[in-house]
Scaffold this active site. Structure first.
Site, PDB file in Angstrom:
ATOM      1  CG  HIS A  60      -1.963   1.065   1.204  1.00 36.56           C
ATOM      2  ND1 HIS A  60      -3.240   0.883   1.690  1.00 36.56           N
ATOM      3  CD2 HIS A  60      -1.928   2.341   0.757  1.00 36.56           C
ATOM      4  CE1 HIS A  60      -3.936   2.010   1.547  1.00 36.56           C
ATOM      5  NE2 HIS A  60      -3.141   2.915   0.987  1.00 36.56           N
ATOM      6  CG  HIS A  62      -0.941   6.841  -1.664  1.00 36.12           C
ATOM      7  ND1 HIS A  62      -2.145   6.852  -2.335  1.00 36.12           N
ATOM      8  CD2 HIS A  62      -1.188   6.275  -0.454  1.00 36.12           C
ATOM      9  CE1 HIS A  62      -3.091   6.335  -1.548  1.00 36.12           C
ATOM     10  NE2 HIS A  62      -2.540   5.975  -0.405  1.00 36.12           N
ATOM     11  CG  ASN A  94      -4.682   8.447  -4.251  1.00 35.26           C
ATOM     12  OD1 ASN A  94      -3.671   7.776  -4.478  1.00 35.26           O
ATOM     13  ND2 ASN A  94      -4.859   9.083  -3.108  1.00 35.26           N
ATOM     14  CG  ASP A 152      -6.226   4.049  -0.244  1.00 35.75           C
ATOM     15  OD1 ASP A 152      -6.853   3.881   0.814  1.00 35.75           O
ATOM     16  OD2 ASP A 152      -5.123   4.600  -0.295  1.00 35.75           O
ATOM     17  CG  HIS A 179     -10.052   4.653   2.300  1.00 35.73           C
ATOM     18  ND1 HIS A 179      -8.867   5.239   2.645  1.00 35.73           N
ATOM     19  CD2 HIS A 179     -11.016   5.446   2.813  1.00 35.73           C
ATOM     20  CE1 HIS A 179      -9.110   6.347   3.344  1.00 35.73           C
ATOM     21  NE2 HIS A 179     -10.402   6.493   3.449  1.00 35.73           N
ATOM     22  CG  HIS A 232      -5.678   2.259   5.822  1.00 39.32           C
ATOM     23  ND1 HIS A 232      -7.045   2.281   5.927  1.00 39.32           N
ATOM     24  CD2 HIS A 232      -5.392   2.932   4.682  1.00 39.32           C
ATOM     25  CE1 HIS A 232      -7.561   2.949   4.906  1.00 39.32           C
ATOM     26  NE2 HIS A 232      -6.570   3.350   4.129  1.00 39.32           N
ATOM     27  CG  ASN A 278      -8.797   9.150   6.377  1.00 38.34           C
ATOM     28  OD1 ASN A 278      -9.290   8.654   7.387  1.00 38.34           O
ATOM     29  ND2 ASN A 278      -9.474   9.350   5.266  1.00 38.34           N
ATOM     30  CG  ASP A 305      -2.000   4.801   3.562  1.00 35.63           C
ATOM     31  OD1 ASP A 305      -1.898   5.103   2.351  1.00 35.63           O
ATOM     32  OD2 ASP A 305      -2.985   5.125   4.250  1.00 35.63           O
ATOM     33  CG  HIS A 309       0.562  14.869   1.527  1.00 32.13           C
ATOM     34  ND1 HIS A 309      -0.209  14.850   0.373  1.00 32.13           N
ATOM     35  CD2 HIS A 309      -0.022  13.993   2.382  1.00 32.13           C
ATOM     36  CE1 HIS A 309      -1.216  14.003   0.546  1.00 32.13           C
ATOM     37  NE2 HIS A 309      -1.117  13.463   1.747  1.00 32.13           N
TER      38      HIS A 309
HETATM   39  O1  DOR Z   1      -3.519   9.330   5.048  1.00 31.98           O
HETATM   40  C1  DOR Z   1      -3.925   9.066   3.928  1.00 31.98           C
HETATM   41  N1  DOR Z   1      -3.300   9.496   2.815  1.00 31.98           N
HETATM   42  N2  DOR Z   1      -5.027   8.349   3.804  1.00 31.98           N
HETATM   43  C2  DOR Z   1      -5.614   8.149   2.629  1.00 31.98           C
HETATM   44  O2  DOR Z   1      -6.614   7.525   2.603  1.00 31.98           O
HETATM   45  C3  DOR Z   1      -5.079   8.732   1.412  1.00 31.98           C
HETATM   46  C4  DOR Z   1      -3.654   9.000   1.515  1.00 31.98           C
HETATM   47  C5  DOR Z   1      -3.180   9.914   0.450  1.00 31.98           C
HETATM   48  O3  DOR Z   1      -3.385   9.637  -0.723  1.00 31.98           O
HETATM   49  O4  DOR Z   1      -2.545  10.937   0.782  1.00 31.98           O
HETATM   50 ZN    ZN Z   2      -6.817   4.683   2.594  1.00 31.38          ZN
HETATM   51 ZN    ZN Z   3      -3.610   4.899   1.034  1.00 33.95          ZN
END
Ligand code: DOR
Ligand code: ZN
Ligand code: ZN
Length: 424
Positions: A60, A62, A94, A152, A179, A232, A278, A305, A309
């Site tokens: 998991h 991103h 995403n 997700d 999710h 998660h 999240n 996860d 950012h």
């Molecule tokens: O903390 C999170 N970040 N939870 C999510 O569901 C999405 C993820 C994100 O894409 O930043």
């Molecule tokens: Zn998620």
């Molecule tokens: Zn995620």
């Protein structure tokens, strides 16, 4: 091309191995695992004092590529993976555009293959554009190399849509990654609902927002006899729901993140936005339940996860900061900590990061059996190091552990026999 990894403690749960052995790699594949293999003309890697495991798998992640490369891209994200000892990641859809069509799937796979430092297995979206109203072309996406489906970042709000997604994915035995979040119960909350949120004056997210959604998706999986993977899990209730469902024979699996088994909502004091994600960090009771779930096998995998950012998206008021933290480079020490604390055996810990996620994703990784691709991680379990933002490979630095001293790290990561990371 021959490489002999000598005298390491080989921990390969898939094959019930935990002993001091040599591993011979020939042309990127495992050729022999035995004691005192004769090196011949092989390059020798001295693994004395190190753990030798199948390359870790983070199911998991991103990667933010395409479209959000200011946060991360496939090159930096897979470098972060390699530095964390991770040789395979499943990446969430995403992105911009969303991974909901073959063109994007092909782009991700090709870029990872040509420029990446880890294997990348894309997860495509359940609904087109993750908008929740039309199913994506799952069959074609699976055919194109996707390992499963998820919206997700968002739940699949509509129950009927989730039912159809499970039924459709089941025709080719692909999992739906949930999710699990009831947005009407989240109601704009920014952290876990409890005494800490009250004290801090932040709107809370109650555990029932997760449990209610987990319950619905488990029931739909039971109803459709399809495969569900719950992402998660962070609450006592969702761990228990998965435990009971497994006992009933529902085809459900789940994962937990290092932050949810390590930190509580106490970490939000001081309004550190690197404690915002999240699902949110929960209570000590929830953390204890997640650890128990890992111990008794209710939880199948540890996944980070990894959610990079930009500084500007985190360096704002807590309520409006984006959710998520990076995780690839701290996965290993945080998981090994559970071994130190006797929550897990070493073999369990390695299984949670190798063969278990491999089985869920349906990928031929996570094993050091003869003939397997030589993805391998050499780990110094005792080496202490401090997480420094400047030394992280990830483009983003949104980790609550910057400045923290950790124990255990990957010292060498091999991808199909090729060294993709080495720590001197
Ligand atoms: O903390 C999170 N970040 N939870 C999510 O569901 C999405 C993820 C994100 O894409 O930043
Ligand atoms: Zn998620
Ligand atoms: Zn995620």
């Amino acid at each position: 091309m021959k490489i002999l990894v000598k005298s390491g403690r080989v921990v390969d749960p898939k094959n019930a191995i935990d002993e001091k052995l040599d591993v011979l790699i020939v042309d990127g594949k495992i050729a022999e695992v035995a004691s005192n293999i004769d090196a011949g003309d092989a390059e020798i890697i001295n693994a004395a004092g190190l753990l030798v495991t199948p390359g870790l798998i983070d199911m998991h992640v991103h990667l933010r590529d395409p479209g959000l490369e200011y946060k991360e891209d496939i090159i930096t994200g897979t470098k972060a993976a390699a530095a964390g000892g991770v040789t395979s990641v499943a990446c969430m859809p995403n992105t911009k555009p969303v991974i909901d069509n073959l063109a994007v799937v092909r782009y991700v796979i090709a870029k990872a293959r040509e420029q990446g430092s880890a294997n990348v297995f894309p997860i495509a979206s359940v609904t087109q554009g993750m908008k929740g109203d039309l199913l994506s072309e799952m069959g074609e996406l699976k055919e194109g190399g996707c390992v499963g489906f998820s919206d997700d970042g968002l739940p699949v709000k509509d129950g009927e849509m989730m039912r159809r997604a499970l039924e459709y994915a089941n025709t080719f035995d692909a999992p739906i990654f949930s999710h699990a979040e009831d947005l009407s119960l989240v109601a704009g909350g920014a952290m876990n609902e409890g005494p800490v949120s009250t004290e801090l004056g932040l709107k809370g997210i109650p555990w029932v927002a997760e449990d209610a959604a987990t319950a619905r998706d488990i029931m739909l999986a039971e109803f459709t006899a399809a495969r569900l993977h719950v992402c998660h899990v962070s609450t006592r209730g969702s761990v228990e729901l998965v435990r009971q469902a497994k006992a009933r024979g529902v085809r459900v699996t789940c994962e937990a993140t290092p932050h949810h088994f390590t930190l509580t909502d106490e970490a939000v004091r001081g309004y550190d936005t690197n404690a915002k994600m999240n699902p949110p960090l929960r209570s000590q009771q929830d953390v204890d339940a997640v650890r128990e779930g890992l111990k008794d096998g209710t939880i199948d995998a540890i996944a980070t996860d990894h959610a990079p950012h930009h500084h500007d998206e985190k360096n704002v008021e807590f309520a409006i900061a984006l959710n998520g933290i990076i995780g690839l480079e701290t996965l290993l020490p945080l998981t090994l900590k559970l071994v130190g604390e006797k929550v897990l055996t070493l073999s369990q810990a390695v299984a949670l990061m190798t063969c278990n996620p491999a089985a869920i994703l349906g990928i031929d990784r996570g094993s050091l059996a003869v003939g397997c691709v030589a993805d391998m991680t050499l780990i110094n379990p005792n080496r202490e190091w401090t997480v420094e933002a400047s030394e992280l490979q990830s483009k983003s630095k949104n980790s609550p552990w910057i400045g923290t001293t950790m124990k255990g790290c990957a010292v060498r990561t091999l991808l199909a026999g090729k060294t993709v990371f080495e720590r001197s």
